[in-house]
Design a protein around this motif. Structure first.
Motif, PDB file in Angstrom:
ATOM      1  N   SER A 151       0.824  -1.215   0.000  1.00 27.06           N
ATOM      2  CA  SER A 151       0.000   0.000   0.000  1.00 27.06           C
ATOM      3  C   SER A 151       0.855   1.260   0.000  1.00 27.06           C
ATOM      4  N   GLU A 179      -9.823   0.224   1.126  1.00 27.52           N
ATOM      5  CA  GLU A 179     -10.061  -1.194   0.832  1.00 27.52           C
ATOM      6  C   GLU A 179      -8.761  -1.914   0.529  1.00 27.52           C
ATOM      7  N   ARG A 181      -5.716  -1.057   1.521  1.00 19.97           N
ATOM      8  CA  ARG A 181      -4.920  -1.145   2.747  1.00 19.97           C
ATOM      9  C   ARG A 181      -5.445  -2.249   3.669  1.00 19.97           C
ATOM     10  N   GLU A 182      -6.752  -2.407   3.723  1.00 16.53           N
ATOM     11  CA  GLU A 182      -7.337  -3.456   4.561  1.00 16.53           C
ATOM     12  C   GLU A 182      -6.981  -4.845   4.040  1.00 16.53           C
ATOM     13  N   ILE A 183      -6.965  -4.991   2.726  1.00 15.90           N
ATOM     14  CA  ILE A 183      -6.611  -6.284   2.124  1.00 15.90           C
ATOM     15  C   ILE A 183      -5.176  -6.659   2.492  1.00 15.90           C
ATOM     16  N   SER A 185      -3.357  -5.431   4.976  1.00 13.34           N
ATOM     17  CA  SER A 185      -3.194  -5.562   6.429  1.00 13.34           C
ATOM     18  C   SER A 185      -3.727  -6.899   6.937  1.00 13.34           C
ATOM     19  N   SER A 186      -4.601  -7.541   6.154  1.00  9.55           N
ATOM     20  CA  SER A 186      -5.133  -8.848   6.548  1.00  9.55           C
ATOM     21  C   SER A 186      -4.158  -9.981   6.250  1.00  9.55           C
ATOM     22  N   GLY A 187      -3.049  -9.644   5.601  1.00  7.88           N
ATOM     23  CA  GLY A 187      -2.025 -10.645   5.327  1.00  7.88           C
ATOM     24  C   GLY A 187      -2.003 -11.158   3.907  1.00  7.88           C
ATOM     25  N   LYS A 188      -2.937 -10.722   3.066  1.00  8.42           N
ATOM     26  CA  LYS A 188      -2.955 -11.172   1.674  1.00  8.42           C
ATOM     27  C   LYS A 188      -1.837 -10.489   0.891  1.00  8.42           C
ATOM     28  N   LYS A 193      -8.086 -10.289  -7.428  1.00  8.02           N
ATOM     29  CA  LYS A 193      -8.968 -11.353  -6.947  1.00  8.02           C
ATOM     30  C   LYS A 193      -8.733 -12.671  -7.682  1.00  8.02           C
ATOM     31  N   ASP A 196      -5.533 -14.209  -6.328  1.00  6.15           N
ATOM     32  CA  ASP A 196      -5.762 -14.689  -4.962  1.00  6.15           C
ATOM     33  C   ASP A 196      -6.555 -15.995  -4.981  1.00  6.15           C
TER      34      ASP A 196
END
Length: 285
Positions: A151, A179, A181-183, A185-188, A193, A196
Motif C-alpha cells: 500500500s 479497501e 490497505r485493509e486487504i 493488512s489482513s495478510g494477503k 482477486k 488470490d
C-alpha cells in the motif's frame, strides 16, 4: 485503464478544439509536459513487464495441470515441483514496479503546472490538465500498489475545495485506498482477486498431491484440479485484457506526445530535456 485512455484521448481532442497556438504556451510547461509523458510511458512499461511476469506464471500452472492428468507418482512429483515454482514466482518482486514509487512522486510534484500565457483558452486547458493529472496519478498508484503488493505505492492527493469535483474525488480515493490497505493488512499478498483465488486453490491442492492421492481424497482432488484449471484460465484472460488496456494507454500517451512534437516542428524549436537536444531541430533532421 480504459477510462484513463478515454480521458487522455479527450484532452488531446480538447487541445485540438481550443486551437491554442503552441507559441502561446509557456516553454516551461512544454518541457514539463514532455517530461511527464516520458514518465507515464515508463509506468506503462513497468506495468507491462509485471503482466508479462504474471503470464509466465500461467505457464507453470499449465505444467501442473498437465502432470496431474496422469496418476503416476512421478508426475505428482513434477506437479509439486511446478506448483512450488509457481508460488515462488508470484511472490517474487519486480524491480520495475518497485521503481514506480519515485515516478509517482515526481508526477505528484508536477500537479501544479506552469501557467499558459494569460488567456481564456489557456485557463480552460489548465483546469482540464489538472483533472487529467489527478486521475492519472490516482489510477497508476492503485495499479502500482496492486502489482507491488504494498500500500506504500498509494497516493493520497488533496484536491482544492475550489474544484467542483473535489469532494467526489476525495470520497472515491478514500474508499479505494482504504479497501486496498485493509486487504494487505489482513495478510494477503495481492488485491488481484483472480490471482488470490488461484493461490487459495493451489494451497488446497498441494497437500493432496504431497504423498499421492488416497482413495478417500479422489473426489476432493478432482474438484481441486477442475477449480485450478478454471481459475488459471480466468486469471490468464484477465491479464490479457489488462495488458491490452495498458498497451492502449501507452499508445494514447505516445500519440499525444507526437502531436505536440509535430506542432513544435511547425512553430519552431524548443528544448526537450528528455532527449537532450532541440525537438524542432531533431525532427527536421
Amino acid at each position: 485503464m480504459e477510462t484513463l485512455c478515454e480521458t487522455h484521448a479527450d484532452i488531446k481532442t480538447l487541445i485540438t478544439n481550443l486551437e491554442l497556438p503552441v507559441t502561446d504556451w509557456d516553454e516551461k510547461w512544454i518541457d514539463l509536459y514532455l517530461d511527464i509523458s516520458v514518465k507515464l510511458l515508463d509506468i506503462c512499461i513497468a506495468f507491462s513487464s509485471e503482466l508479462a511476469r504474471l503470464n509466465q506464471g500461467h505457464l507453470l500452472l499449465q505444467c501442473v495441470l498437465h502432470n496431474l492428468e496422469s496418476d503416476a507418482s512421478k508426475q505428482f512429483v513434477r506437479a509439486r515441483s511446478s506448483l512450488d515454482s509457481w508460488r515462488q514466482h508470484i511472490s517474487s518482486k519486480n524491480t520495475r514496479i518497485q521503481n514506480c514509487r519515485s515516478i509517482l512522486d515526481d508526477l505528484v510534484r508536477s500537479l501544479n503546472l506552469p501557467k499558459v500565457k494569460n488567456s481564456a483558452k489557456g485557463k480552460v486547458l489548465m483546469r482540464a490538465m489538472y483533472g487529467v493529472k489527478v486521475q492519472t496519478v490516482f489510477v497508476c498508484s492503485v495499479f502500482a500498489a496492486a502489482f507491488s503488493g504494498s500500500s506504500k505505492n498509494l497516493s493520497d492527493l488533496d484536491v482544492p475545495d475550489t474544484i467542483l469535483w473535489a469532494q467526489a474525488y476525495s470520497n472515491l480515493q478514500t474508499n479505494v485506498n482504504m479497501e486496498i490497505r485493509e486487504i494487505f493488512s489482513s495478510g494477503k499478498f495481492t488485491v488481484l482477486k483472480e490471482l488470490d483465488a488461484v493461490d487459495l486453490i493451489a494451497k488446497k491442492l498441494y497437500p493432496l498431491i504431497q504423498d499421492g492421492v488416497q482413495a478417500v481424497e479422489v473426489e476432493a482432488f478432482k474438484n481441486s484440479v477442475s477449480d485450478l484449471k478454471k481459475g488459471a484460465e480466468k486469471l490468464s484472460q484477465g491479464l490479457d485484457l489488462l495488458a491490452n488496456g495498458v498497451d492502449g494507454f501507452f499508445k494514447v500517451v505516445l500519440s499525444g506526445r507526437d502531436a505536440l512534437l509535430c506542432s513544435l516542428r511547425i512553430s519552431g524549436p524548443v528544448a526537450d530535456p528528455t532527449l537532450g537536444t532541440n525537438v524542432g531541430e531533431r525532427i527536421v533532421r
